[in-house]
Design an enzyme around this catalytic site. Structure first.
Site, PDB file in Angstrom:
ATOM      1  N   GLU A 136       1.163  10.079  -5.814  1.00 16.19           N
ATOM      2  CA  GLU A 136       0.209  11.192  -5.696  1.00 16.19           C
ATOM      3  C   GLU A 136       0.131  12.008  -6.978  1.00 16.19           C
ATOM      4  O   GLU A 136       1.114  12.619  -7.394  1.00 16.19           O
ATOM      5  CB  GLU A 136       0.641  12.112  -4.562  1.00 16.19           C
ATOM      6  CG  GLU A 136       0.498  11.476  -3.206  1.00 16.19           C
ATOM      7  CD  GLU A 136       1.179  12.297  -2.149  1.00 16.19           C
ATOM      8  OE1 GLU A 136       0.668  12.306  -1.033  1.00 16.19           O
ATOM      9  OE2 GLU A 136       2.199  12.928  -2.443  1.00 16.19           O
TER      10      GLU A 136
ATOM     11  N   THR B 245       2.505   5.759   4.262  1.00 15.34           N
ATOM     12  CA  THR B 245       3.680   4.940   4.365  1.00 15.34           C
ATOM     13  C   THR B 245       3.640   3.933   3.255  1.00 15.34           C
ATOM     14  O   THR B 245       2.605   3.715   2.646  1.00 15.34           O
ATOM     15  CB  THR B 245       3.597   4.158   5.670  1.00 15.34           C
ATOM     16  OG1 THR B 245       2.390   3.414   5.629  1.00 15.34           O
ATOM     17  CG2 THR B 245       3.549   5.068   6.859  1.00 15.34           C
TER      18      THR B 245
ATOM     19  N   ASN C 124      -2.250  17.212  -1.378  1.00 10.55           N
ATOM     20  CA  ASN C 124      -1.492  17.533  -0.173  1.00 10.55           C
ATOM     21  C   ASN C 124      -1.727  18.911   0.410  1.00 10.55           C
ATOM     22  O   ASN C 124      -1.371  19.168   1.551  1.00 10.55           O
ATOM     23  CB  ASN C 124       0.004  17.352  -0.444  1.00 10.55           C
ATOM     24  CG  ASN C 124       0.361  15.893  -0.486  1.00 10.55           C
ATOM     25  OD1 ASN C 124       0.171  15.199   0.495  1.00 10.55           O
ATOM     26  ND2 ASN C 124       0.812  15.423  -1.627  1.00 10.55           N
TER      27      ASN C 124
ATOM     28  N   LYS D 132       0.847  -1.187   0.000  1.00  9.19           N
ATOM     29  CA  LYS D 132       0.000   0.000   0.000  1.00  9.19           C
ATOM     30  C   LYS D 132       0.886   1.241   0.000  1.00  9.19           C
ATOM     31  O   LYS D 132       2.024   1.212   0.440  1.00  9.19           O
ATOM     32  CB  LYS D 132      -0.936   0.017   1.213  1.00  9.19           C
ATOM     33  CG  LYS D 132      -0.294   0.080   2.567  1.00  9.19           C
ATOM     34  CD  LYS D 132      -0.005   1.442   3.136  1.00  9.19           C
ATOM     35  CE  LYS D 132      -1.168   2.397   3.012  1.00  9.19           C
ATOM     36  NZ  LYS D 132      -0.749   3.742   3.557  1.00  9.19           N
TER      37      LYS D 132
END
Lengths: 394, 394
Positions: free
Chosen positions: B266, B179, B389, B168
């Protein structure tokens, strides 16, 4: 900005880009001007940077030429030939050695600076009227959004000396490839080795403590020129009267210029000061500060006005410097949010939220290990950065 | 994904977050399962990471517990107590030592994992039916946009062994703090020290060669469990028959998992492979590759489909590794755009532009110095990264 006796700026249009504005800056320096400089650590530096490094060793300067719109980096022999054509032409014009001519270029990488345009530009600038420092500042810029200059003064044993600094860029701020170029002119008399010492010291707590995007330019250059026209007895070491005052003024102007670069960082909406204390030593504090300042996650959190101190913890931990999770304390503005490795239970979020809504952000980090401290400065990471660097071709 | 004899996954809902989905994964491992692991280099690591490091030394595993929604990092004594409550409860349930229980947590930082929720979740998961690896993969995720699993197999001296891996995250992909957690299960029999050696080797060319945003998580963990149920003679060194085949399968699955993380980076729109050759040594090549992969300017150029090789030059030069500007060659896709420190005159831009419009980008860098080489992988830097973010609180 005040004029500096012995340093005369002029501008002209060489036409390196399709800009329709002046792009060549020429500063004539009177005989006796000493010089110091610091340049990029990037291995792939430009011919201009190599020339500056070489000429700084001589300690004497008669001219500065700055080309805007073409960085002339990664252009090999042809790039070097253009630089040599410039120093040769300026030396002939002033009757000085080529070793006293300093050249910088900023703009797109990988395109040799056109020698013919540089030579025609020099012919024009030699005939131009002297201009203001403001005009010079506008001319050295590329995609800077405002002209960046600073002034300072100091008393040296009863003699007032003036300093003027001009700077462009911020790390790699231009669409293709930009640079930080900064120039400081003073009428003080300072021997070249001492000027170099003072500039290197000032650099270590100013230009070396700012970052916009962690990308070290191939052309970064800061040069300081001291014309000696103020009439003070030349400074040769810290033992001389007024040396401390001049050093403080030089540090002041370097910090002003460095902060201006960050304020004009790509897409910047907030100015972030990171104060690190309790480190093993000062340089360790600086590296921890830069790890925080370069963290995309910290920078986007600030852009989002989010007191995400967990990301600060992460950045401290990845810095590769001595740190102990259980001694770490963190504050935003004047509010401590984590102490000795734990979140502060029930800290007042109101002043923290108010602080983050402002444009001047302060992050405090105490490592709890020693007495090392440093401050570094950066800006937030916003959609503007992406637009400037990715979208400009679409 | 195939089942792995001796490794039984189950999921339940502990309710760490307001998610309404399972967030606790429990994998029961039969007696005789060996274990190896690699964990984050971040100094500010979580209690879970410290526990894993400690337990890996024992080489034996009976259970893995993964909590999603709370990373339990930077939570001091209370965080540690929650982890100890978990290992104690699982050890009692299975009749094993606490040293054979491995725990990971992922999610927000700085909030102690609620011990009561963990204990109630364990009670539920102990009674749950076994689930598929797909279900387990979905349960360990936080804001991952797809479930990431991989499989491989190898023949060991005539016995077929299977490997399943689940993972993940991507660097720091979750809104608060995420993480990379990866787990590999195999029915092969592999002695723990050799399993550790093989995992460390595979890690050095897979997980250690990916980056999304240069931010090293506080909780990164990859664990490999070998149940030994396939029936091969236990592997203890490369001298054993089938060891090379198993090592290749392990490298393969690690690389598959690592690439999946980058593909889910991301805001990622493009997958970027950077191949560095001609370096002084392999590790130097890797560091040069990571300097390129971490450069915001390179990543935004790729996002903008811009063959801005000048930014690649810049990143090579700032890497702090041996390099010579005048030996450097750079290619995009199969087109060389710079050779021996100079732009290739009149190279065909058509295939370069076509390559950059794709989603699989290849950048080749030859330093021309030695025989060191490495590949690293990253994604582009887009508005999506900023939105995830910075904007998620607004």
């Amino acid at each position: 900005m005040p004029s500096i006796a012995g340093a005369t700026p002029r501008i002209a249009r060489a036409g390196y880009k399709d800009w329709g504005r002046c792009d060549l800056t020429f500063v004539e320096l009177d005989e006796g001007t000493t010089v110091a400089g610091v340049t990029t650590q990037n291995i792939c530096c430009s011919s201009e940077v190599e020339l500056c490094r070489q000429n700084i060793k001589g300690g004497q300067a008669r001219a500065l030429v700055v080309n805007a719109g073409n960085s002339n980096a990664f252009t090999g022999r042809r790039g070097l030939e253009a630089v040599e054509a410039i120093t040769s032409k300026v030396a002939a014009h002033l009757g000085c050695t080529q070793g006293a001519v300093f050249v910088s270029s900023t703009g797109v990488i990988g395109v040799p600076l056109p020698k013919d345009k540089a030579e025609a530009g020099l012919d024009a600038v030699f005939k131009a009227e002297p201009c203001s420092w403001e005009d010079a500042t506008n001319t050295i810029g590329t995609t800077d959004t405002f002209a960046k200059g600073a002034t300072a003064s100091a008393m040296i044993d009863g003699v007032k000396v003036n300093l003027v600094g001009i700077i462009k860029g911020s790390g790699m701020i231009a669409p293709d490839m930009a640079t930080m170029l900064g120039y400081i002119f003073t009428d003080a008399a300072v021997e070249a080795p001492f000027l170099q010492q003072l500039l290197s010291e000032a650099n270590s707590s100013s230009f070396s403590c700012i970052t916009v995007d962690s990308d070290t330019s191939t052309s970064d250059t800061v040069l300081a020129f001291a014309t000696g026209k103020a009439g003070n007895a030349p400074l040769g070491s810290y033992a001389d009267a007024g040396a401390d005052a001049f050093a403080a003024a030089l540090r002041d102007i370097c910090l002003q210029l460095a902060h201006l670069v960050v304020r004009d960082g790509e897409g910047a909406q907030k100015f972030i000061a990171i104060h690190v204390s309790g480190a093993a030593h000062d340089d360790s504090a600086r590296r921890v500060g830069l790890a925080i300042a370069n963290s995309p996650l910290v920078k986007t959190a600030i852009a989002g006005e989010d007191a995400n101190w967990g990301r600060v913890v992460m950045a401290v931990g990845k810095a590769g410097e001595p740190a102990d999770r259980d001694l770490l304390s963190i504050s935003f503005g004047s509010t401590q949010v984590a102490r000795h490795g734990l979140p502060v239970d029930g800290y007042d979020e109101t002043p923290v939220a108010a602080h983050l809504k402002g444009q001047e952000i302060e992050i405090g980090v105490d490592l709890g290990l020693g007495t090392g401290r440093a401050s570094v400065w950066t800006c937030d990471l916003t959609h503007g950065y992406i637009s400037i660097n990715a979208d400009y071709r679409s």
